[in-house]
Design a protein around this motif. Sequence first.
Motif, PDB file in Angstrom:
ATOM      1  N   ILE A  39     -37.789   8.355  32.053  1.00  0.00           N
ATOM      2  CA  ILE A  39     -36.457   8.384  31.465  1.00  0.00           C
ATOM      3  C   ILE A  39     -36.347   7.483  30.239  1.00  0.00           C
ATOM      4  CG2 ILE A  39     -35.526   6.486  32.848  1.00  0.00           C
ATOM      5  CD1 ILE A  39     -33.639   9.713  31.879  1.00  0.00           C
ATOM      6  N   VAL A  40     -37.253   6.484  30.124  1.00  0.00           N
ATOM      7  CA  VAL A  40     -37.136   5.485  29.062  1.00  0.00           C
ATOM      8  C   VAL A  40     -37.170   6.136  27.684  1.00  0.00           C
ATOM      9  CG1 VAL A  40     -38.208   3.446  28.018  1.00  0.00           C
ATOM     10  CG2 VAL A  40     -38.109   3.670  30.512  1.00  0.00           C
ATOM     11  N   ASN A  41     -38.000   7.139  27.501  1.00  0.00           N
ATOM     12  CA  ASN A  41     -38.106   7.797  26.198  1.00  0.00           C
ATOM     13  C   ASN A  41     -36.861   8.604  25.839  1.00  0.00           C
ATOM     14  OD1 ASN A  41     -40.695   6.799  25.731  1.00  0.00           O
ATOM     15  ND2 ASN A  41     -41.665   8.541  26.772  1.00  0.00           N
ATOM     16  N   GLU A  42     -35.972   8.820  26.804  1.00  0.00           N
ATOM     17  CA  GLU A  42     -34.770   9.596  26.564  1.00  0.00           C
ATOM     18  C   GLU A  42     -33.545   8.710  26.334  1.00  0.00           C
ATOM     19  OE1 GLU A  42     -34.289  12.384  29.741  1.00  0.00           O
ATOM     20  OE2 GLU A  42     -36.422  12.889  29.792  1.00  0.00           O
ATOM     21  N   LEU A  43     -33.768   7.387  26.321  1.00  0.00           N
ATOM     22  CA  LEU A  43     -32.657   6.443  26.219  1.00  0.00           C
ATOM     23  C   LEU A  43     -32.678   5.670  24.906  1.00  0.00           C
ATOM     24  CD1 LEU A  43     -32.888   4.783  29.767  1.00  0.00           C
ATOM     25  CD2 LEU A  43     -31.620   6.830  29.118  1.00  0.00           C
ATOM     26  N   PHE A  44     -31.512   5.219  24.482  1.00  0.00           N
ATOM     27  CA  PHE A  44     -31.426   4.180  23.462  1.00  0.00           C
ATOM     28  C   PHE A  44     -31.469   2.847  24.211  1.00  0.00           C
ATOM     29  CE2 PHE A  44     -29.265   7.727  21.277  1.00  0.00           C
ATOM     30  CZ  PHE A  44     -29.968   7.724  20.087  1.00  0.00           C
ATOM     31  N   HIS A  45     -32.572   2.116  24.076  1.00  0.00           N
ATOM     32  CA  HIS A  45     -32.710   0.871  24.835  1.00  0.00           C
ATOM     33  C   HIS A  45     -33.131  -0.264  23.903  1.00  0.00           C
ATOM     34  CE1 HIS A  45     -37.175   1.241  24.990  1.00  0.00           C
ATOM     35  NE2 HIS A  45     -36.911   2.527  25.013  1.00  0.00           N
ATOM     36  N   PHE A  46     -32.876  -1.492  24.350  1.00  0.00           N
ATOM     37  CA  PHE A  46     -33.108  -2.660  23.505  1.00  0.00           C
ATOM     38  C   PHE A  46     -33.178  -3.908  24.374  1.00  0.00           C
ATOM     39  CE2 PHE A  46     -28.632  -1.910  24.087  1.00  0.00           C
ATOM     40  CZ  PHE A  46     -28.081  -3.164  24.326  1.00  0.00           C
ATOM     41  N   ASN A  47     -33.682  -4.982  23.792  1.00  0.00           N
ATOM     42  CA  ASN A  47     -33.674  -6.292  24.444  1.00  0.00           C
ATOM     43  C   ASN A  47     -32.548  -7.125  23.849  1.00  0.00           C
ATOM     44  OD1 ASN A  47     -35.924  -5.446  25.796  1.00  0.00           O
ATOM     45  ND2 ASN A  47     -37.333  -6.913  24.874  1.00  0.00           N
ATOM     46  N   ASP A  48     -31.767  -7.777  24.716  1.00  0.00           N
ATOM     47  CA  ASP A  48     -30.712  -8.645  24.185  1.00  0.00           C
ATOM     48  C   ASP A  48     -31.311  -9.996  23.798  1.00  0.00           C
ATOM     49  OD1 ASP A  48     -31.062 -10.110  26.515  1.00  0.00           O
ATOM     50  OD2 ASP A  48     -29.100  -9.633  27.357  1.00  0.00           O
ATOM     51  N   ARG A  49     -30.482 -10.925  23.372  1.00  0.00           N
ATOM     52  CA  ARG A  49     -30.985 -12.218  22.888  1.00  0.00           C
ATOM     53  C   ARG A  49     -31.627 -13.050  23.986  1.00  0.00           C
ATOM     54  NH1 ARG A  49     -25.795 -13.713  18.979  1.00  0.00           N
ATOM     55  NH2 ARG A  49     -26.168 -12.036  17.460  1.00  0.00           N
ATOM     56  N   ASN A  63     -17.836   8.627  27.228  1.00  0.00           N
ATOM     57  CA  ASN A  63     -18.885   9.064  26.319  1.00  0.00           C
ATOM     58  C   ASN A  63     -20.218   8.431  26.696  1.00  0.00           C
ATOM     59  OD1 ASN A  63     -17.917   6.521  25.427  1.00  0.00           O
ATOM     60  ND2 ASN A  63     -18.776   6.866  23.394  1.00  0.00           N
ATOM     61  N   PHE A  64     -21.301   9.168  26.396  1.00  0.00           N
ATOM     62  CA  PHE A  64     -22.655   8.772  26.760  1.00  0.00           C
ATOM     63  C   PHE A  64     -23.580   9.087  25.589  1.00  0.00           C
ATOM     64  CE2 PHE A  64     -20.258  10.026  30.462  1.00  0.00           C
ATOM     65  CZ  PHE A  64     -20.489   9.002  31.364  1.00  0.00           C
ATOM     66  N   CYS A  65     -24.796   8.522  25.618  1.00  0.00           N
ATOM     67  CA  CYS A  65     -25.765   8.732  24.540  1.00  0.00           C
ATOM     68  C   CYS A  65     -27.148   8.981  25.109  1.00  0.00           C
ATOM     69  CB  CYS A  65     -25.823   7.505  23.623  1.00  0.00           C
ATOM     70  SG  CYS A  65     -24.314   7.190  22.706  1.00  0.00           S
ATOM     71  N   ARG A  66     -27.854   9.918  24.511  1.00  0.00           N
ATOM     72  CA  ARG A  66     -29.240  10.192  24.878  1.00  0.00           C
ATOM     73  C   ARG A  66     -30.082  10.265  23.619  1.00  0.00           C
ATOM     74  NH1 ARG A  66     -27.696  15.003  29.053  1.00  0.00           N
ATOM     75  NH2 ARG A  66     -27.141  13.715  30.843  1.00  0.00           N
ATOM     76  N   ALA A  67     -31.240   9.651  23.649  1.00  0.00           N
ATOM     77  CA  ALA A  67     -32.122   9.616  22.482  1.00  0.00           C
ATOM     78  C   ALA A  67     -33.061  10.822  22.505  1.00  0.00           C
ATOM     79  CB  ALA A  67     -32.930   8.318  22.477  1.00  0.00           C
ATOM     80  N   GLU A  68     -32.488  11.994  22.323  1.00  0.00           N
ATOM     81  CA  GLU A  68     -33.281  13.211  22.330  1.00  0.00           C
ATOM     82  C   GLU A  68     -32.977  14.028  21.087  1.00  0.00           C
ATOM     83  OE1 GLU A  68     -32.135  14.983  26.005  1.00  0.00           O
ATOM     84  OE2 GLU A  68     -30.207  15.665  25.269  1.00  0.00           O
ATOM     85  N   ARG A  69     -33.775  15.043  20.856  1.00  0.00           N
ATOM     86  CA  ARG A  69     -33.589  15.862  19.668  1.00  0.00           C
ATOM     87  C   ARG A  69     -32.277  16.640  19.772  1.00  0.00           C
ATOM     88  NH1 ARG A  69     -34.678  21.076  18.381  1.00  0.00           N
ATOM     89  NH2 ARG A  69     -35.662  21.444  20.414  1.00  0.00           N
ATOM     90  N   PRO A  70     -31.368  16.462  18.819  1.00  0.00           N
ATOM     91  CA  PRO A  70     -30.104  17.199  18.870  1.00  0.00           C
ATOM     92  C   PRO A  70     -30.343  18.704  18.761  1.00  0.00           C
ATOM     93  CG  PRO A  70     -29.987  15.382  17.297  1.00  0.00           C
ATOM     94  CD  PRO A  70     -31.425  15.529  17.669  1.00  0.00           C
ATOM     95  N   GLN A  71     -29.554  19.462  19.483  1.00  0.00           N
ATOM     96  CA  GLN A  71     -29.620  20.914  19.409  1.00  0.00           C
ATOM     97  C   GLN A  71     -28.235  21.480  19.690  1.00  0.00           C
ATOM     98  OE1 GLN A  71     -31.849  22.536  22.958  1.00  0.00           O
ATOM     99  NE2 GLN A  71     -32.358  20.366  23.235  1.00  0.00           N
ATOM    100  N   ARG A  72     -28.096  22.761  19.523  1.00  0.00           N
ATOM    101  CA  ARG A  72     -26.782  23.386  19.686  1.00  0.00           C
ATOM    102  C   ARG A  72     -26.243  23.131  21.096  1.00  0.00           C
ATOM    103  NH1 ARG A  72     -24.771  28.812  20.772  1.00  0.00           N
ATOM    104  NH2 ARG A  72     -22.849  29.158  19.600  1.00  0.00           N
ATOM    105  N   GLY A  73     -25.067  22.536  21.169  1.00  0.00           N
ATOM    106  CA  GLY A  73     -24.450  22.269  22.463  1.00  0.00           C
ATOM    107  C   GLY A  73     -24.979  21.040  23.155  1.00  0.00           C
TER     108      GLY A  73
END
Length: 309
Positions: A58-68, A105-115
């Motif tokens: 699932i990690v490759n499908e997420l916007f993820h980051f390390n905080d301070r 609202n939610f976010c996924r780091a995947e290739r945008p496509q119709r719908g």
Amino acid sequence: MKFQAPKGTRDFDPRSMAWRTFLVDAWRTVSIRNGFEQIDGPIFEQLDLYKVKSGEGIVNELFHFNDRGGRELAIRPEFTPTLARMVAAQANSLPKPIKWFCAANFCRAERPQRGRLREFWQWNVDILGLDSATADAECIFVAIDLFQHLGLASEHVRVKISHRETVRHILGKMGVGEEKMQAAFELLDRRDKIEPEQFTRAAGELGLDVETVDRFDQICRMKYPAGRLDLLREQIGLDDNLHDLESLDEQLRAFGIAEWCEYDLGIVRGLAYYTGTVFEMHEISGAERAVAGGGRYDRLIELFGGPPM
């Protein structure tokens, strides 16, 4: 420098914002009148929360980051893990059944496509603490109530329903071993997204001969109206192990929504955590992707340290 919205997102001018507000208000109205309470959670969670439910992939499908502080975090791609975390933390004090909804609202780091954009708004309706088919039918009923609220009827939308255990039993009878069962579910889930030759080749890799592959494909594409499980039994030659669908079928008729529904054993929703009923809702022509979907996941709360539910 000229700026524009990030790829896979959209701006909401007054006209489009009015449409969004109208839809979210409809989600809220339908949820509340069916006895659901509204909840929400943070827009980001610990990255491990999503790994618990969906694995490392699932990690490759997420916007993820390390905080301070060096903690691994991810912007939420869905609401189910947050729901499970919330329920697990207070399960013993919550009255059952738990009926919650979320519109966020939610976010996924995947290739945008119709719908399917990178940022999207989603309505989640969940029932926990009720192990009968009534909960499955009620969730389907609430979605149909929304369609009716928006002016749609059964000739506009079709609810396609299956049951993981029923499909597992059929696949087992056809010769698919338990060790390849999840691969078979994933193949069923992708069958309309790949070429027929690729489907046949993949089915052969599951240990099915040519004749059985043809039968496998035929069963995947048959449709049976709700209330007519006798047709399903007759056409696939299955006399037993339909008790799960029988219980659901009875509830669909009791809720008065059978005319919206059909059984489609090719619907399995490839995610491994589903344990029983699964469903998708499509506009009637089938030209568009599913507008809604879901299913039963009996053991999910336990994954997050909660009790069986």
